[in-house]
Write a protein that holds these residues in place. Structure first.
Motif, short mmCIF file in Angstrom:
data_model
loop_
_atom_site.label_atom_id
_atom_site.label_comp_id
_atom_site.label_asym_id
_atom_site.label_seq_id
_atom_site.Cartn_x
_atom_site.Cartn_y
_atom_site.Cartn_z
N ALA A 41 15.17 -23.87 -74.21
CA ALA A 41 15.41 -23.08 -75.42
C ALA A 41 16.59 -22.18 -75.12
O ALA A 41 16.67 -21.59 -74.06
CB ALA A 41 14.19 -22.26 -75.79
N ARG A 53 14.60 -25.69 -79.71
CA ARG A 53 14.08 -26.28 -78.49
C ARG A 53 14.51 -27.74 -78.48
O ARG A 53 14.33 -28.46 -79.46
CB ARG A 53 12.55 -26.17 -78.45
CG ARG A 53 11.96 -26.56 -77.12
CD ARG A 53 10.52 -26.13 -77.00
NE ARG A 53 9.67 -26.74 -77.99
CZ ARG A 53 8.83 -27.75 -77.76
NH1 ARG A 53 8.72 -28.25 -76.55
NH2 ARG A 53 8.09 -28.23 -78.71
N LEU A 87 17.66 -14.04 -75.17
CA LEU A 87 16.41 -14.69 -75.50
C LEU A 87 15.46 -14.49 -74.33
O LEU A 87 15.83 -14.71 -73.18
CB LEU A 87 16.64 -16.18 -75.74
CG LEU A 87 15.42 -17.04 -76.06
CD1 LEU A 87 14.81 -16.62 -77.39
CD2 LEU A 87 15.83 -18.51 -76.12
N THR A 88 14.24 -14.04 -74.61
CA THR A 88 13.27 -13.80 -73.55
C THR A 88 11.86 -13.93 -74.11
O THR A 88 11.67 -14.04 -75.31
CB THR A 88 13.47 -12.40 -72.94
OG1 THR A 88 12.71 -12.28 -71.75
CG2 THR A 88 13.05 -11.29 -73.91
N MET A 89 10.91 -13.91 -73.22
CA MET A 89 9.52 -13.75 -73.61
C MET A 89 9.18 -12.28 -73.36
O MET A 89 9.48 -11.76 -72.27
CB MET A 89 8.61 -14.64 -72.78
CG MET A 89 8.82 -16.13 -73.05
SD MET A 89 8.50 -16.62 -74.76
CE MET A 89 6.73 -16.75 -74.77
N THR A 95 5.01 -13.81 -76.55
CA THR A 95 5.82 -13.47 -77.71
C THR A 95 7.30 -13.64 -77.40
O THR A 95 7.85 -12.89 -76.59
CB THR A 95 5.55 -12.01 -78.15
OG1 THR A 95 4.15 -11.84 -78.35
CG2 THR A 95 6.30 -11.66 -79.41
N PRO A 96 7.97 -14.63 -78.01
CA PRO A 96 9.41 -14.75 -77.80
C PRO A 96 10.14 -13.63 -78.54
O PRO A 96 9.70 -13.17 -79.60
CB PRO A 96 9.77 -16.11 -78.41
CG PRO A 96 8.53 -16.68 -78.97
CD PRO A 96 7.43 -15.71 -78.81
N ALA A 98 14.38 -12.17 -79.32
CA ALA A 98 15.82 -12.41 -79.20
C ALA A 98 16.56 -11.20 -79.75
O ALA A 98 16.18 -10.63 -80.78
CB ALA A 98 16.23 -13.66 -79.97
N THR A 121 11.19 -10.70 -83.04
CA THR A 121 10.12 -11.37 -82.31
C THR A 121 9.48 -12.43 -83.21
O THR A 121 9.66 -12.43 -84.43
CB THR A 121 9.03 -10.39 -81.84
OG1 THR A 121 8.38 -9.83 -82.98
CG2 THR A 121 9.62 -9.28 -80.98
N TRP A 122 8.75 -13.33 -82.57
CA TRP A 122 8.01 -14.38 -83.28
C TRP A 122 6.58 -14.38 -82.77
O TRP A 122 6.32 -14.09 -81.60
CB TRP A 122 8.63 -15.76 -83.02
CG TRP A 122 9.96 -15.93 -83.68
CD1 TRP A 122 10.21 -16.49 -84.90
CD2 TRP A 122 11.23 -15.55 -83.17
NE1 TRP A 122 11.55 -16.48 -85.18
CE2 TRP A 122 12.20 -15.90 -84.12
CE3 TRP A 122 11.66 -14.93 -81.99
CZ2 TRP A 122 13.56 -15.67 -83.94
CZ3 TRP A 122 13.02 -14.70 -81.81
CH2 TRP A 122 13.95 -15.07 -82.78
#
Length: 182
Positions: A41, A53, A87-89, A95-96, A98, A121-122
């Motif tokens: 990703a 992805r 981009l990270t968790m 929770t991703p 960006a 966040t998502w």
């Protein structure tokens, strides 16, 4: 600013103006079982802004939903080359998140005059990711948000970079305190 929540600044890790920060501890990298990723990703620099992805063959397997305001103007409020940069968790690994490299048109500044840049966040619902909370991250004057990384203590480490000077700054922010203030 809409749904943005302010991030709480805990402290500065260091600044290249005052010299490098000294690490207080370190932990070993964990080796993986395979050197070939099943999927990757990464932020996409193409228009429109997207986080996708991909499979090993390059085919798009999935894409995260992106808020309409993150589209490039005039369809949205973003500026070219100022969309997804990091981009990270988030801490906890579920929770991703960006960060945008630049502000959206109309986002303005905080009380200290710092430009506000968004972190999206998502959340996972029924096996799919949906838009989560947005946070307003205040960057130092002349800087942009370029990287996010989760810290072991539940906070995020944020890297800011100056685009005109050779200055980078590292901060630690606490999303959990922002969530409590809502």
């Amino acid at each position: 600013m809409g749904q943005g929540l302010p991030l709480h600044f805990d402290s500065s890790y260091g600044s290249s103006r005052t010299g490098p920060a000294r690490p207080t501890s370190a932990w070993p990298a964990t080796p993986t079982r395979s050197t070939r990723p099943r999927s990757t990703a990464a932020p996409s620099g193409a228009s429109p802004p997207a986080i996708r992805r991909h499979g090993r063959d390059g085919a798009v397997l999935a894409a995260l939903p992106v808020p309409a305001s993150f589209r490039l103007a005039p369809q949205g409020r973003a500026t070219a080359n100022q969309t997804f940069e990091s981009l990270t968790m988030l801490p906890g690994g579920r929770t991703p998140g960006a960060g945008l490299e630049g502000p959206l048109a109309g986002d303005g500044k905080d009380a200290q005059g710092r430009t506000l840049q968004r972190v999206q966040t998502w959340e996972r619902h029924g096996g799919e990711f949906v838009l989560g909370r947005q946070y307003a991250y205040p960057v130092d004057a002349g800087h942009g948000l370029v990287e996010l990384a989760p810290a072991q203590d539940g906070r995020l480490i944020v890297l800011e970079r100056s685009f005109t000077q050779q200055v980078t700054r590292l901060y630690r922010v606490d999303v959990r305190l922002s969530d409590r203030r809502r």
